[in-house]
Design a protein around this motif. Structure first.
Motif, PDB file in Angstrom:
ATOM      1  N   ALA A 111       0.628  -1.287  -0.036  1.00 45.10           N
ATOM      2  CA  ALA A 111      -0.105  -0.112   0.045  1.00 45.10           C
ATOM      3  C   ALA A 111       0.851   1.280   0.033  1.00 45.10           C
ATOM      4  O   ALA A 111       0.702   2.372  -0.724  1.00 45.10           O
ATOM      5  CB  ALA A 111      -0.931   0.050   1.222  1.00 45.10           C
ATOM      6  N   LEU A 112       1.877   1.230   0.716  1.00 41.95           N
ATOM      7  CA  LEU A 112       2.831   2.388   0.865  1.00 41.95           C
ATOM      8  C   LEU A 112       3.534   2.578  -0.283  1.00 41.95           C
ATOM      9  O   LEU A 112       3.830   3.611  -1.201  1.00 41.95           O
ATOM     10  CB  LEU A 112       3.680   2.245   2.022  1.00 41.95           C
ATOM     11  N   ALA A 113       4.018   1.145  -1.034  1.00 38.19           N
ATOM     12  CA  ALA A 113       4.683   1.426  -2.226  1.00 38.19           C
ATOM     13  C   ALA A 113       3.897   1.855  -3.565  1.00 38.19           C
ATOM     14  O   ALA A 113       4.461   2.826  -4.339  1.00 38.19           O
ATOM     15  CB  ALA A 113       5.250   0.052  -2.544  1.00 38.19           C
ATOM     16  N   GLU A 114       2.506   1.814  -3.386  1.00 40.90           N
ATOM     17  CA  GLU A 114       1.656   2.261  -4.416  1.00 40.90           C
ATOM     18  C   GLU A 114       1.559   3.816  -4.515  1.00 40.90           C
ATOM     19  O   GLU A 114       1.173   4.381  -5.471  1.00 40.90           O
ATOM     20  CB  GLU A 114       0.250   1.489  -4.471  1.00 40.90           C
ATOM     21  N   ARG A 115       1.880   4.254  -3.246  1.00 47.02           N
ATOM     22  CA  ARG A 115       1.701   5.614  -3.017  1.00 47.02           C
ATOM     23  C   ARG A 115       3.195   6.273  -3.406  1.00 47.02           C
ATOM     24  O   ARG A 115       3.490   7.503  -3.053  1.00 47.02           O
ATOM     25  CB  ARG A 115       1.190   6.044  -1.835  1.00 47.02           C
ATOM     26  N   GLY A 116       3.973   5.753  -3.770  1.00 49.14           N
ATOM     27  CA  GLY A 116       5.256   6.374  -4.073  1.00 49.14           C
ATOM     28  C   GLY A 116       6.247   6.197  -3.068  1.00 49.14           C
ATOM     29  O   GLY A 116       7.503   6.787  -2.995  1.00 49.14           O
ATOM     30  N   LEU A 117       6.161   5.735  -1.814  1.00 50.49           N
ATOM     31  CA  LEU A 117       6.774   5.788  -0.599  1.00 50.49           C
ATOM     32  C   LEU A 117       8.141   4.894  -0.642  1.00 50.49           C
ATOM     33  O   LEU A 117       7.999   3.930  -1.172  1.00 50.49           O
ATOM     34  CB  LEU A 117       6.251   5.585   0.760  1.00 50.49           C
ATOM     35  N   GLU A 118       9.366   5.335  -0.356  1.00 47.09           N
ATOM     36  CA  GLU A 118      10.355   4.689  -0.340  1.00 47.09           C
ATOM     37  C   GLU A 118      10.899   4.711   1.448  1.00 47.09           C
ATOM     38  O   GLU A 118      10.592   5.419   1.954  1.00 47.09           O
ATOM     39  CB  GLU A 118      11.610   5.213  -0.979  1.00 47.09           C
ATOM     40  N   PRO A 119      11.613   3.391   1.614  1.00 49.31           N
ATOM     41  CA  PRO A 119      11.941   2.271   0.838  1.00 49.31           C
ATOM     42  C   PRO A 119      10.841   1.355   0.301  1.00 49.31           C
ATOM     43  O   PRO A 119      11.459   0.251  -0.391  1.00 49.31           O
ATOM     44  CB  PRO A 119      13.118   1.678   1.945  1.00 49.31           C
ATOM     45  N   GLN A 120       9.580   1.366   0.526  1.00 51.04           N
ATOM     46  CA  GLN A 120       8.722   0.253   0.424  1.00 51.04           C
ATOM     47  C   GLN A 120       8.720   0.100  -1.175  1.00 51.04           C
ATOM     48  O   GLN A 120       8.497  -1.194  -1.551  1.00 51.04           O
ATOM     49  CB  GLN A 120       7.306   0.670   0.857  1.00 51.04           C
ATOM     50  N   ARG A 121       8.701   1.016  -1.868  1.00 49.08           N
ATOM     51  CA  ARG A 121       8.683   0.971  -3.232  1.00 49.08           C
ATOM     52  C   ARG A 121       9.776  -0.187  -3.822  1.00 49.08           C
ATOM     53  O   ARG A 121       9.837  -0.934  -4.489  1.00 49.08           O
ATOM     54  CB  ARG A 121       8.530   2.231  -4.253  1.00 49.08           C
ATOM     55  N   THR A 122      11.192   0.151  -3.601  1.00 54.39           N
ATOM     56  CA  THR A 122      12.060  -0.604  -3.606  1.00 54.39           C
ATOM     57  C   THR A 122      11.890  -2.016  -3.103  1.00 54.39           C
ATOM     58  O   THR A 122      12.328  -2.987  -3.715  1.00 54.39           O
ATOM     59  CB  THR A 122      13.575   0.097  -3.130  1.00 54.39           C
TER      60      THR A 122
END
Length: 251
Positions: free
Chosen positions: A210-221
């Protein structure tokens, strides 16, 4: 959002601000107002970075060994109980924005810390003197925080990891550690705690995505590198090894 480093300059901490920061700052101010001062005092947002006062002590990776002794484990559980007691009266505005939710706590809920592990505690020896990093605070049942903490301090991992990475000199007695934490937190029973930990472990991957989908790092990585599969494997290990944690017939 880029992943930026935390900086400590003098008696102030500078951290990347997020969409949740105004709500978290309101929470931190409330905690100070009711006398729970073992959290950072928010000082504002400057150039996209939140500014907090610095709580001196040991934190981060130094926290792992603090919860190995029973005294440290009990102190951690007591801190969580006292935080939950302090936060009970906090009423977030209807438009409150958390990292993973919106709005105030519902009936039977509190504002969970969301990342209550030994690395987010500031320690003076075996005494917790601070609770930091409220980025993932959100409304939920207090048991969510309990289950999250237990996953790391029991710990819900194999003996090799516990001894190599988490500071145990011998394989931990997991059932006993669950009972100690539950006793100090004030739970009447350990029934259901193992399953609560597994459910919370299963949610970790959901939250990261969910955090990656909002563009948050490091979660997107993390998602790109397959970390969610590792999180799923942790939950599966816990399901497969329930007998290590069982302290009552119903667990």
């Amino acid at each position: 959002m880029a992943h930026e480093r935390v900086a400590v300059i003098g008696d102030r901490v500078y951290r990347p601000a997020g969409w949740w920061t105004p709500t978290v700052h309101a929470l931190l101010r409330y905690l100070h107002d009711v006398g729970f001062t073992r959290v950072p005092r928010p000082l504002g947002v400057v150039d996209g970075r939140e500014v907090l006062d610095f709580i001196p002590g040991d934190s981060g990776s130094a926290g792992w060994r603090r919860v190995v002794p029973e005294a440290g484990l009990r102190a951690l559980a007591r801190l969580l109980r006292e935080y939950h007691q302090a936060v009970e009266g906090f009423v977030a505005p209807p438009d409150a924005c958390w990292a993973l939710a919106n709005g105030p706590a519902g009936a039977g809920e509190v504002i969970c810390h969301g990342d209550f592990g030994p690395w987010n505690i500031v320690w003076d020896g075996l005494v917790p003197v601070g609770l930091v990093d409220f980025d993932f605070a959100q409304p939920g049942e207090a048991l969510d925080d309990v289950a999250y903490a237990l996953g790391y301090v029991v710990p819900f991992c194999d003996d090799a990891q516990a001894m190599r990475w988490q500071g145990y000199d011998m394989p931990p007695d997991r059932a006993e550690r669950i009972a100690i934490f539950a006793d100090e937190y004030g739970l009447a029973t350990v029934d259901g705690l193992v399953e609560a930990v597994i459910r919370r472990q299963e949610m970790d991957g959901v939250y990261v995505r969910a955090l990656a989908e909002r563009g948050l790092e490091p979660q997107r990585t993390w998602v790109a590198q397959g970390f969610c599969e590792e999180l799923a494997a942790r939950a599966q290990w816990s399901r497969d090894n329930r007998a290590l944690f069982r302290s009552s017939p119903s667990d």
